[in-house]
Motif scaffolding. Structure first.
Motif, mmCIF file in Angstrom:
data_model
loop_
_atom_site.group_PDB
_atom_site.id
_atom_site.type_symbol
_atom_site.label_atom_id
_atom_site.label_comp_id
_atom_site.label_asym_id
_atom_site.label_seq_id
_atom_site.Cartn_x
_atom_site.Cartn_y
_atom_site.Cartn_z
ATOM 1 N N SER A 116 11.973 9.745 -11.229
ATOM 2 C CA SER A 116 10.992 9.775 -10.589
ATOM 3 C C SER A 116 10.684 8.775 -9.700
ATOM 4 N N ALA A 117 9.624 8.879 -8.917
ATOM 5 C CA ALA A 117 9.432 7.603 -8.080
ATOM 6 C C ALA A 117 8.767 6.341 -8.835
ATOM 7 N N ARG A 118 8.195 6.601 -10.023
ATOM 8 C CA ARG A 118 7.450 5.551 -10.903
ATOM 9 C C ARG A 118 8.546 4.837 -11.481
ATOM 10 N N LEU A 119 9.776 5.726 -12.063
ATOM 11 C CA LEU A 119 10.976 4.848 -12.587
ATOM 12 C C LEU A 119 11.755 4.289 -11.659
ATOM 13 N N ILE A 120 12.204 4.687 -10.260
ATOM 14 C CA ILE A 120 12.578 3.900 -9.335
ATOM 15 C C ILE A 120 11.844 2.535 -9.229
ATOM 16 N N TYR A 121 10.490 2.719 -8.832
ATOM 17 C CA TYR A 121 9.636 1.625 -8.614
ATOM 18 C C TYR A 121 9.895 0.651 -9.666
ATOM 19 N N GLU A 122 9.963 1.035 -10.998
ATOM 20 C CA GLU A 122 10.051 0.153 -12.227
ATOM 21 C C GLU A 122 11.374 -0.653 -12.146
ATOM 22 N N VAL A 123 12.436 -0.185 -11.908
ATOM 23 C CA VAL A 123 13.935 -0.507 -11.690
ATOM 24 C C VAL A 123 13.767 -1.669 -11.066
ATOM 25 N N LEU A 168 4.686 1.788 1.937
ATOM 26 C CA LEU A 168 4.569 3.405 1.809
ATOM 27 C C LEU A 168 4.985 3.816 0.403
ATOM 28 N N VAL A 169 5.811 3.069 -0.289
ATOM 29 C CA VAL A 169 6.385 3.469 -1.609
ATOM 30 C C VAL A 169 5.524 2.871 -2.441
ATOM 31 N N TRP A 170 4.826 1.728 -2.367
ATOM 32 C CA TRP A 170 3.762 1.392 -3.372
ATOM 33 C C TRP A 170 2.540 2.366 -3.228
ATOM 34 N N GLY A 171 2.269 3.018 -2.090
ATOM 35 C CA GLY A 171 1.286 4.078 -2.184
ATOM 36 C C GLY A 171 1.737 5.076 -2.789
ATOM 37 N N GLN A 172 2.672 5.461 -3.157
ATOM 38 C CA GLN A 172 3.115 6.784 -3.811
ATOM 39 C C GLN A 172 2.940 6.421 -5.238
#
Length: 293
Positions: free
Chosen positions: A41-48, A281-285
């Motif tokens: 998920s976008a959340r997991l990619i962000y965390e990595v 943009l990715v922070w927004g999602q």
């Protein structure tokens, strides 16, 4: 009579149906396959990426310097491989598309070798700052950016100077190197800034995609996206510094022009594309999910 399994009551053991147990095992196996096959998920990619950025912000300066120098030297392989291909290909419209494959070589070495490339840090180390929003974290980011950028540029200058020495490359390759470099750095300051923004966006997208790639797919992701940078005529500040440096070394470009017309506008464009556009943009999602957690 078999002994009850640990953690299970005798009543559960007496009522246990072998077929039901097989179905439970099958369901657990199916769930494992689903979990393994599902996309991050976008959340997991962000965390990595955020955790990776946290680690980079904590690294000592000496480690950043050596890693940045190595990246600056080895990114020259992109320009060199592109020139080798150009020197062997016929003068046709499609030759540029094949030459562009050589541009990916240096990026592959740097990215897979986990070396410090400035444009990667326009997203990796920015996400922790966006999430933390503290002066301490911002100062760590500025320290890392300054150290890595200077180290990258020094490595580029050394590599480009080395390529101009006698007998290092063949004359036909040297001619192709100069031609590739002229093509890469041509344009006004405004044009260089504008065409650097998509390159910053592409590198940031590359960093964002890599955690989700599996089974060797990262090779093709890096190759395709970095090929796009040169095939589309976009400008990358570090690889471009090798090209601008080479022209300065051979006397076909003034240092002031390399700095003011090419380097600074491209640097600003890469940062704008990678940080101001893609990172926000990715922070927004993922922002709402992160802040709720």
């Amino acid at each position: 009579m078999t002994a009850p399994r640990r953690g299970a009551s005798p009543e559960k053991q007496d009522n246990l149906d072998p077929e039901a147990e097989k179905e439970a095992v099958r369901s657990h196996s199916d769930e494992s396959h689903v979990t393994e096959a599902s996309r991050l998920s976008a959340r997991l990619i962000y965390e990595v990426i955020r955790r990776d950025g946290d680690e980079e912000l904590q690294r000592p300066v000496a480690s950043l310097v050596w890693s940045g120098l190595a990246a600056g030297v080895l990114i020259s392989l992109s320009v060199l491989t592109q020139a080798v291909l150009k020197s062997k290909l016929p003068e046709t419209d499609w030759a540029l598309l094949v030459e562009g494959l050589g541009y990916s070589v240096g990026f592959m070495v740097v990215i897979f070798g986990r070396m410090q490339l400035f444009t990667e840090n326009t997203i990796t180390t920015v996400l922790p700052v966006v999430a933390d929003r503290s002066l301490t974290c911002l100062l760590k980011l500025l320290r890392l950016w300054a150290v890595v950028l200077v180290a990258n540029i020094v490595g580029c200058v050394v590599a480009s100077g080395f390529l101009t020495l006698p007998f290092v490359v063949q004359p036909d390759v040297m001619t192709a190197l100069i031609a590739v470099s002229h093509h890469a750095v041509e344009g006004t300051a405004t044009q260089n800034f504008v065409r650097a923004m998509p390159a910053g966006l592409i590198i940031a997208a590359l960093v964002w995609i890599l955690p989700a790639t599996r089974n060797g797919g990262s090779f093709f992701v890096v190759m395709a996206l970095t090929w796009l940078i040169t095939a589309a005529g976009f400008a990358h500040v570090i690889a471009g510094s090798v090209e601008a440096g080479l022209l300065v070394w051979v006397g076909e470009m003034r240092f002031a022009d390399a700095a003011l017309i090419y380097f600074l506008p491209v640097l600003a464009g890469n940062v704008a594309g990678g940080t101001a556009v893609f990172t926000l943009l990715v922070w927004g999602q993922v922002r709402n999910e992160v802040e709720v957690e």
